[in-house]
Design a protein around this motif. Sequence first.
Motif, PDB file in Angstrom:
ATOM      1  N   VAL A   1       0.828  -1.197   0.000  1.00  0.00           N
ATOM      2  CA  VAL A   1       0.000   0.000   0.000  1.00  0.00           C
ATOM      3  C   VAL A   1       0.872   1.260   0.000  1.00  0.00           C
ATOM      4  O   VAL A   1       1.857   1.349   0.748  1.00  0.00           O
ATOM      5  CB  VAL A   1      -0.942   0.035   1.231  1.00  0.00           C
ATOM      6  N   GLY A   2       0.493   2.229  -0.847  1.00  0.00           N
ATOM      7  CA  GLY A   2       1.099   3.570  -0.828  1.00  0.00           C
ATOM      8  C   GLY A   2       0.035   4.587  -0.457  1.00  0.00           C
ATOM      9  O   GLY A   2      -1.035   4.609  -1.061  1.00  0.00           O
ATOM     10  N   LEU A   3       0.315   5.424   0.535  1.00  0.00           N
ATOM     11  CA  LEU A   3      -0.651   6.399   1.040  1.00  0.00           C
ATOM     12  C   LEU A   3      -0.162   7.816   0.798  1.00  0.00           C
ATOM     13  O   LEU A   3       1.042   8.097   0.882  1.00  0.00           O
ATOM     14  CB  LEU A   3      -0.859   6.225   2.553  1.00  0.00           C
ATOM     15  N   SER A   4      -1.117   8.737   0.488  1.00  0.00           N
ATOM     16  CA  SER A   4      -0.754  10.150   0.345  1.00  0.00           C
ATOM     17  C   SER A   4      -1.981  11.020   0.605  1.00  0.00           C
ATOM     18  O   SER A   4      -3.101  10.634   0.296  1.00  0.00           O
ATOM     19  CB  SER A   4      -0.229  10.445  -1.067  1.00  0.00           C
ATOM     20  N   ASN A   5      -1.717  12.193   1.182  1.00  0.00           N
ATOM     21  CA  ASN A   5      -2.768  13.215   1.324  1.00  0.00           C
ATOM     22  C   ASN A   5      -2.314  14.548   0.734  1.00  0.00           C
ATOM     23  O   ASN A   5      -2.830  15.592   1.077  1.00  0.00           O
ATOM     24  CB  ASN A   5      -3.181  13.393   2.787  1.00  0.00           C
ATOM     25  N   LYS A   6      -1.316  14.473  -0.162  1.00  0.00           N
ATOM     26  CA  LYS A   6      -0.820  15.676  -0.839  1.00  0.00           C
ATOM     27  C   LYS A   6      -1.751  15.963  -2.012  1.00  0.00           C
ATOM     28  O   LYS A   6      -1.730  15.271  -3.022  1.00  0.00           O
ATOM     29  CB  LYS A   6       0.603  15.456  -1.324  1.00  0.00           C
ATOM     30  N   LYS A   7      -2.599  16.992  -1.880  1.00  0.00           N
ATOM     31  CA  LYS A   7      -3.659  17.232  -2.867  1.00  0.00           C
ATOM     32  C   LYS A   7      -3.094  17.451  -4.261  1.00  0.00           C
ATOM     33  O   LYS A   7      -3.622  16.950  -5.246  1.00  0.00           O
ATOM     34  CB  LYS A   7      -4.516  18.431  -2.448  1.00  0.00           C
ATOM     35  N   GLU A   8      -2.003  18.217  -4.354  1.00  0.00           N
ATOM     36  CA  GLU A   8      -1.369  18.400  -5.660  1.00  0.00           C
ATOM     37  C   GLU A   8      -0.631  17.112  -6.019  1.00  0.00           C
ATOM     38  O   GLU A   8       0.165  16.607  -5.232  1.00  0.00           O
ATOM     39  CB  GLU A   8      -0.396  19.586  -5.629  1.00  0.00           C
ATOM     40  N   ASN A   9      -0.905  16.566  -7.188  1.00  0.00           N
ATOM     41  CA  ASN A   9      -0.290  15.311  -7.632  1.00  0.00           C
ATOM     42  C   ASN A   9      -0.580  14.171  -6.657  1.00  0.00           C
ATOM     43  O   ASN A   9       0.320  13.404  -6.283  1.00  0.00           O
ATOM     44  CB  ASN A   9       1.216  15.478  -7.824  1.00  0.00           C
ATOM     45  N   LEU A  10      -1.856  14.091  -6.229  1.00  0.00           N
ATOM     46  CA  LEU A  10      -2.229  13.107  -5.216  1.00  0.00           C
ATOM     47  C   LEU A  10      -1.941  11.691  -5.683  1.00  0.00           C
ATOM     48  O   LEU A  10      -1.304  10.901  -4.961  1.00  0.00           O
ATOM     49  CB  LEU A  10      -3.723  13.264  -4.879  1.00  0.00           C
ATOM     50  N   VAL A  11      -2.383  11.335  -6.893  1.00  0.00           N
ATOM     51  CA  VAL A  11      -2.191   9.968  -7.376  1.00  0.00           C
ATOM     52  C   VAL A  11      -0.720   9.662  -7.611  1.00  0.00           C
ATOM     53  O   VAL A  11      -0.218   8.593  -7.238  1.00  0.00           O
ATOM     54  CB  VAL A  11      -3.005   9.758  -8.672  1.00  0.00           C
TER      55      VAL A  11
END
Length: 908
Positions: free
Chosen positions: A624-634
Amino acid sequence: MKNQIKNKLLFFWIGSVLLTLVFSAEIYKYILSDFYITNSKEKIQNIHTEILRQKHQLIQDTKVSGTQLISKKELISSVTLLSKYQNSSDYMPLIFDNEKTKLANMIKNFALNAKYKNIFVFDKNKNLLSYSLADYAGIVSYDKNAKEIYLDMDLQPFDTTLDKSLFATINSHEYNNNDELLYQDNHFVVDLTLAIKNKNEIVGYANIEKHFSLAEITQITNKQNIDIFIVYKGICQEQNSFTCKLYEAQKNDTWIASDNGFIGQKQLTKDITILYSVNEELLLQGKSFIKKSQNIVFFTVLPLLSIGILIFVKLNIANPISILLEATEKIKRGLTYNDDHFLQGEFRNLSQTFENLSHEIKNREDELKEKNAQLQESLINLEEYTKALNESSIISKGDLNGNITYVNDTLCKTTGFSKEEILGKPHNIFRHPDTLPEVFRQMWESILNKKIWKGIVKNRKKNLESFYVNLIIVPILDKDGNIKEFIGFRQDISELIKSQEELRKMSQTDPLSGLGNRFKLLGDIMKIPHPAIALINIDSFKEINDFYGLAIGDKTIAELGKRLQKYFSQSQIYRVHADEFALLFNTSIDDFLQIEQLVSEACIKIQEDSFVFDDISISVNLTVGLSNKKENLVNSADLALKTAKKEQKDILIYEETLKTTQEYKNNIEWNTKLKKAILEDRIVPFYQAIYNNKTKKIEKYESLIRLIDEDGKEISPFFFLDIAKKTKQYYALTRKVIEKSFEEFKDKKLSFSINLSKDDILDEKTIAFIEEKLLEYNFGDKLIFEIVESEGFENFEAIEKFIQKVKSYGVKIAIDDFGTGYSNFEYLMKLKADFIKIDGSLIKNIDTDKNAYAVVETIVTFAKKNSLQTVAEFVSSESIFEKVCQLDIDFSQGFYIDKPQKNIKISS
């Protein structure tokens, strides 16, 4: 009557001769004394009026183009950024000097186009940023001690000769209401300082200079034998000249005359006076000539002229007038007059005119009868056209308040209302509540300004069912140009909108799992204020496919989708890739760590419980890879996923350090590769054949960019296009492909296509290069530009303008990747495309996926109704090709037809 006319003419001419003799002496006296001076004054006044016009035009042009300069978005953006950090401790020369160089290059190009002498751009504190002078441009940077240094366009130091007095006190040159000019070095100068604003806030200043040479004015005056001299702030600029000395002696006189010359002075501005000097030699020669001519005319010419006049009146005026009177009487009675009297001079012309007039009247009568017959035919045709329009369109008329004054039968049939129910009612009787008030505000604003309004509107029938129309409203004007009523034409496009909605839904759904796909994920992210994402990948999924077969692999994917829905029923779940799923959360920063824990626990439970299909039991491992960085989220979550796999971790949260290290390394390597490949001419197009399914022939090729590595390996643009955009090398790649493709096909009887992105179309230099090549090779009719539909377009007007321009050369337009996330039938119609290239993601599964087949069938049906040709991409097998032909798609492209190749094997 003839004798009366003759006698009157005789007495008139005798009286004229006597008056001429009596007053000739006074007339010549007047000519002798005033002729040349009066003539000179008129010339001076006319010349000065022209110079004033040129002055006002120069100032107005400068203001207009100056306003255009400070309105440029790129200029406002650069100056806003530089004003913020110019004197800041955060000033970074590497970044901001590049920004200033871009600014300097922009204003230099603007100065060349607008024919400006100098342009200076300052920040809001009036510190110089960039400038363009007559011969060069540059920027002002700062060394480590905050000392100003001057750099050229390559950011190299150089010794500048800038006179800082040109811009040190920019406020002193601001324009006032008097429209003053400066004068320096035999030039008139418009010196204008304008404030650069970003949302009404001053972020900087632009100081521009435009010169108007004295030589241009001299060209006007030399043709009139008049010299000019400039007096600037009370000082004559040519002190030793006769004119300046005469002016200094009598500077308060508007007109100054002497035995040797004549001067007129006119005010150009409060500081500039123009002296107009009449050539003294010509003045003296004129006076001498008049004196001699007076004696000759008075004693010789006038007596002979008097006798000649009497004879002339008798023979050449009285007799011809009698003949013309007879002609007039004939024309009045409707008879034809023929010129057979052999008159001379103007009377002959009049006689011929009378003859022509009599024949013209006869011809006009015949023409009038013919045009009357044509008018009757036109009225019949108009009646038929109106009948056809009434049958095919939904039509209504409205008064200035929007109340309905007329409806046709088609409108009543479509809406379910009778004429009696809606006549006199406002048009909002059809309004659907889903249609925003802003649409109607824009509509009224447009039509009340006498402009035609067009748009797609959702309406409501009498039974409250909704329907969509393509609406055109035309203001009808009276003879005085005032609006008297409005007429609306509608086409029912409900079926088209329904098809579009079905297509959008199918294109955003994964057929295997029934979950949303990657396109839906990207759209949903934009709707969430605080999104977070988890990308979940099945480890070694390829081994499951290879060992158990594709059917078991598909069941594994479907089962994992169901289990994710079980554990995350409150979240949105997507299948974004073959073995990859995404979970989308709407959360704040404080909840993010809880999401990590929830995802981790769910993945552990899923892994503990094997997947059982018949007698087969499969255990899966998840990363699993997680992110909450709205810019370039995917992208950031994907980077976390790849890093987790590389470091053999079950779950990893994205951090900036992951991106920075990986991205910088990748960027540096590809930047170096690209530069070297461009220098060594290793950017080449490969050509892939496009097969005509009707004629069974290869008729077109698509140009595809490739980079040839130093070892001869072909590299796909997937690896270097994004880097090229970031390092400003992208446009050089586009031009290479255009240039080499044009050269390849110049002698071939084949069509070819070139891909253009929105960046290409919005780049002025690239568009100019394309136009240059179209003019040079002159074969626009075999060129197709493929516009990448999957990118979407914000500046739609620029795209339309580009398409109109290239179509004027015969170029055709194809929409590439159609069927992806931005698909829009209305958008397609507005672009006036000739071809639709159906995206490969739909075609590659068309032989096994019923949903993909249905989507493609909808696209093909729409294309045929709108006379668009279709191209299927990714035709990789015989079974796919058969399905493509079954759907009656016009062209096929893919590895089954031909692989991309460097050289075209088919002869021209």
